[in-house]
Motif scaffolding. Structure first.
Motif, PDB file in Angstrom:
ATOM      1  N   GLY A   1       0.802  -1.211   0.000  1.00 49.69           N
ATOM      2  CA  GLY A   1       0.000   0.000   0.000  1.00 49.69           C
ATOM      3  C   GLY A   1       0.835   1.260   0.000  1.00 49.69           C
ATOM      4  N   ILE A   2       0.257   2.330  -0.515  1.00 47.28           N
ATOM      5  CA  ILE A   2       0.944   3.621  -0.549  1.00 47.28           C
ATOM      6  C   ILE A   2       1.191   4.112   0.870  1.00 47.28           C
ATOM      7  N   LYS A   3       0.186   4.014   1.713  1.00 49.24           N
ATOM      8  CA  LYS A   3       0.347   4.369   3.116  1.00 49.24           C
ATOM      9  C   LYS A   3       0.092   3.120   3.943  1.00 49.24           C
ATOM     10  N   GLY A   4       1.006   2.799   4.795  1.00 46.37           N
ATOM     11  CA  GLY A   4       0.891   1.580   5.595  1.00 46.37           C
ATOM     12  C   GLY A   4       1.869   0.521   5.163  1.00 46.37           C
ATOM     13  N   GLY A   5       2.411   0.657   3.952  1.00 49.95           N
ATOM     14  CA  GLY A   5       3.326  -0.342   3.430  1.00 49.95           C
ATOM     15  C   GLY A   5       4.610  -0.461   4.227  1.00 49.95           C
ATOM     16  N   ASN A   6       4.975   0.631   4.906  1.00 46.56           N
ATOM     17  CA  ASN A   6       6.209   0.591   5.679  1.00 46.56           C
ATOM     18  C   ASN A   6       6.095  -0.322   6.895  1.00 46.56           C
ATOM     19  N   ARG A   7       4.861  -0.667   7.276  1.00 45.77           N
ATOM     20  CA  ARG A   7       4.688  -1.650   8.355  1.00 45.77           C
ATOM     21  C   ARG A   7       5.368  -2.962   7.976  1.00 45.77           C
ATOM     22  N   LEU A   8       5.090  -3.398   6.769  1.00 51.10           N
ATOM     23  CA  LEU A   8       5.643  -4.660   6.282  1.00 51.10           C
ATOM     24  C   LEU A   8       7.163  -4.574   6.150  1.00 51.10           C
ATOM     25  N   ILE A   9       7.649  -3.492   5.571  1.00 48.98           N
ATOM     26  CA  ILE A   9       9.087  -3.316   5.389  1.00 48.98           C
ATOM     27  C   ILE A   9       9.802  -3.290   6.745  1.00 48.98           C
ATOM     28  N   THR A  10       9.200  -2.599   7.701  1.00 45.21           N
ATOM     29  CA  THR A  10       9.786  -2.511   9.035  1.00 45.21           C
ATOM     30  C   THR A  10       9.867  -3.876   9.703  1.00 45.21           C
ATOM     31  N   ALA A  11       8.792  -4.655   9.613  1.00 43.93           N
ATOM     32  CA  ALA A  11       8.790  -5.991  10.211  1.00 43.93           C
ATOM     33  C   ALA A  11       9.869  -6.872   9.590  1.00 43.93           C
ATOM     34  N   LEU A  12      10.038  -6.768   8.282  1.00 48.07           N
ATOM     35  CA  LEU A  12      11.076  -7.543   7.593  1.00 48.07           C
ATOM     36  C   LEU A  12      12.468  -7.126   8.050  1.00 48.07           C
ATOM     37  N   LYS A  13      12.697  -5.830   8.180  1.00 48.78           N
ATOM     38  CA  LYS A  13      13.997  -5.332   8.637  1.00 48.78           C
ATOM     39  C   LYS A  13      14.302  -5.834  10.041  1.00 48.78           C
ATOM     40  N   LEU A  14      13.308  -5.789  10.918  1.00 49.74           N
ATOM     41  CA  LEU A  14      13.509  -6.245  12.290  1.00 49.74           C
ATOM     42  C   LEU A  14      13.824  -7.736  12.333  1.00 49.74           C
ATOM     43  N   TYR A  15      13.134  -8.503  11.501  1.00 51.87           N
ATOM     44  CA  TYR A  15      13.394  -9.945  11.457  1.00 51.87           C
ATOM     45  C   TYR A  15      14.797 -10.224  10.923  1.00 51.87           C
ATOM     46  N   LYS A  16      15.164  -9.537   9.851  1.00 52.83           N
ATOM     47  CA  LYS A  16      16.475  -9.752   9.238  1.00 52.83           C
ATOM     48  C   LYS A  16      17.612  -9.355  10.186  1.00 52.83           C
ATOM     49  N   LYS A  17      17.356  -8.378  11.052  1.00 58.53           N
ATOM     50  CA  LYS A  17      18.364  -7.942  12.009  1.00 58.53           C
ATOM     51  C   LYS A  17      18.417  -8.846  13.238  1.00 58.53           C
ATOM     52  N   GLY A  18      17.559  -9.865  13.278  1.00 62.18           N
ATOM     53  CA  GLY A  18      17.556 -10.787  14.400  1.00 62.18           C
ATOM     54  C   GLY A  18      16.812 -10.274  15.616  1.00 62.18           C
ATOM     55  N   ILE A  19      15.986  -9.226  15.423  1.00 61.07           N
ATOM     56  CA  ILE A  19      15.224  -8.667  16.545  1.00 61.07           C
ATOM     57  C   ILE A  19      14.080  -9.591  16.938  1.00 61.07           C
ATOM     58  N   GLY A  20      13.549 -10.352  15.981  1.00 62.17           N
ATOM     59  CA  GLY A  20      12.445 -11.261  16.268  1.00 62.17           C
ATOM     60  C   GLY A  20      12.677 -12.631  15.659  1.00 62.17           C
ATOM     61  N   LYS A  21      12.220 -13.663  16.369  1.00 58.77           N
ATOM     62  CA  LYS A  21      12.401 -15.037  15.889  1.00 58.77           C
ATOM     63  C   LYS A  21      11.351 -15.396  14.834  1.00 58.77           C
ATOM     64  N   LYS A  22      10.123 -14.942  15.050  1.00 57.64           N
ATOM     65  CA  LYS A  22       9.025 -15.268  14.136  1.00 57.64           C
ATOM     66  C   LYS A  22       8.195 -14.019  13.865  1.00 57.64           C
ATOM     67  N   ILE A  23       7.515 -14.022  12.732  1.00 59.00           N
ATOM     68  CA  ILE A  23       6.606 -12.926  12.383  1.00 59.00           C
ATOM     69  C   ILE A  23       5.179 -13.458  12.388  1.00 59.00           C
ATOM     70  N   LEU A  24       4.345 -12.863  13.214  1.00 56.21           N
ATOM     71  CA  LEU A  24       2.921 -13.209  13.234  1.00 56.21           C
ATOM     72  C   LEU A  24       2.182 -12.203  12.372  1.00 56.21           C
ATOM     73  N   LEU A  25       1.644 -12.655  11.248  1.00 61.39           N
ATOM     74  CA  LEU A  25       0.864 -11.809  10.347  1.00 61.39           C
ATOM     75  C   LEU A  25      -0.594 -11.888  10.776  1.00 61.39           C
ATOM     76  N   THR A  26      -1.128 -10.794  11.281  1.00 57.30           N
ATOM     77  CA  THR A  26      -2.516 -10.817  11.725  1.00 57.30           C
ATOM     78  C   THR A  26      -3.349  -9.846  10.903  1.00 57.30           C
ATOM     79  N   GLY A  27      -4.379 -10.351  10.254  1.00 55.08           N
ATOM     80  CA  GLY A  27      -5.249  -9.502   9.440  1.00 55.08           C
ATOM     81  C   GLY A  27      -6.022 -10.283   8.408  1.00 55.08           C
ATOM     82  N   GLY A  28      -7.339 -10.238   8.533  1.00 56.82           N
ATOM     83  CA  GLY A  28      -8.200 -10.844   7.525  1.00 56.82           C
ATOM     84  C   GLY A  28      -8.754  -9.758   6.636  1.00 56.82           C
TER      85      GLY A  28
END
Length: 257
Positions: free
Chosen positions: A100-127
């Motif tokens: 998305g144009i606005k909100g898309g950085n949520r996904l990018i941020t979560a990926l960056k945090l995971y890649k940096k080893g900040i989190g072990k797993k990513i829980l994607l919540t949203g229907g």
């Protein structure tokens, strides 16, 4: 019923609807005094809601402070990524996932945090949060995209039934509790949405550390430009702000936070 009412209300809080309604009423009303009053109301709304200085003052008050990465230098069991970061389109019979144009950085941020080893797993919540039209589980459709980026199946947990922030919190807690009790969780969502999100997760009984992103607030060295140059994009930004404020009030009444 609550879900349906919330979607109808979302249309009614659009500032562009208010402004156009004022101008349309002013055009059709015969009473000259009322005509001028309603037209003036529409004009004032347009000037005020497109003013960048006023918008920045309000949004800086509402959004939480930026969380520096060094403040989260620990490994969390789960990065909880709230939905609302994609534009899912169906064209020519083909379904496509788009950031998305606005909100898309949520996904990018979560990926960056995971890649940096900040989190072990990513829980994607949203229907699906849609009342009409295509109804899809956002988390379900983003998972294949993440796999193409090298995120393993073992690192992804999908919750694709929730329709709002409260259900995000409740369903996420149920899933996490079934996997690991007393897990450490990093909550990722837009800064504008974070106060309501954090309150819902607290109410649901799932302790989280916040990591806001997608800020509307920004720094500007040109105060004069903020004061005098109108910004049409603020009309849509105000819609998001009003949506959050009404969401907070409604959730309070419902006992969600």
């Amino acid at each position: 019923m609550f879900f349906i009412i919330s979607k109808i209300l979302a249309f009614c809080i659009k500032p562009i609807v208010w402004i156009l309604s004022c101008f349309l009423f002013a055009f059709f009303i015969r009473n000259e005094r009322r005509k001028r009053t309603i037209f003036l109301c529409g004009l004032i709304l347009m000037i005020l809601l497109t003013n960048d200085a006023f918008f920045q003052f309000i949004v800086k008050w509402w959004e939480p402070q930026v969380v520096k990465l060094k403040r989260t230098e620990k490994e969390y069991d789960f990065i909880i990524l709230l939905g609302g970061y994609s534009d899912f389109q169906t064209a020519m019979g083909k379904s496509e996932f788009q950031i998305g144009i606005k909100g898309g950085n949520r996904l990018i941020t979560a990926l960056k945090l995971y890649k940096k080893g900040i989190g072990k797993k990513i829980l994607l919540t949203g229907g699906s949060g849609k009342l009409l039209g295509d109804k899809y589980g956002e988390a379900e459709y983003v998972a294949p995209f993440l796999k193409t980026l090298g995120i393993p199946d073992s690192a992804l947990i999908i919750e694709n039934k929730s329709r709002n922030t409260w259900e995000n919190a409740v369903f996420s807690k149920n899933i996490i509790d079934s996997i690991q009790k007393n897990a450490s969780c990093l909550l990722v969502t837009s800064a504008l949405h974070m106060p309501r999100s954090k309150a819902c997760f607290d109410k649901a009984g799932l302790a989280t550390t916040i990591y806001p992103t997608d800020y509307y607030a920004r720094k500007s060295d040109n105060l004069l430009k903020l004061l005098i140059e109108p910004s049409s994009s603020n009309l849509f930004a105000w819609e998001a702000v009003l949506h959050e404020w009404i969401g907070v009030i409604t959730y309070k009444l419902k006992g969600y936070n």
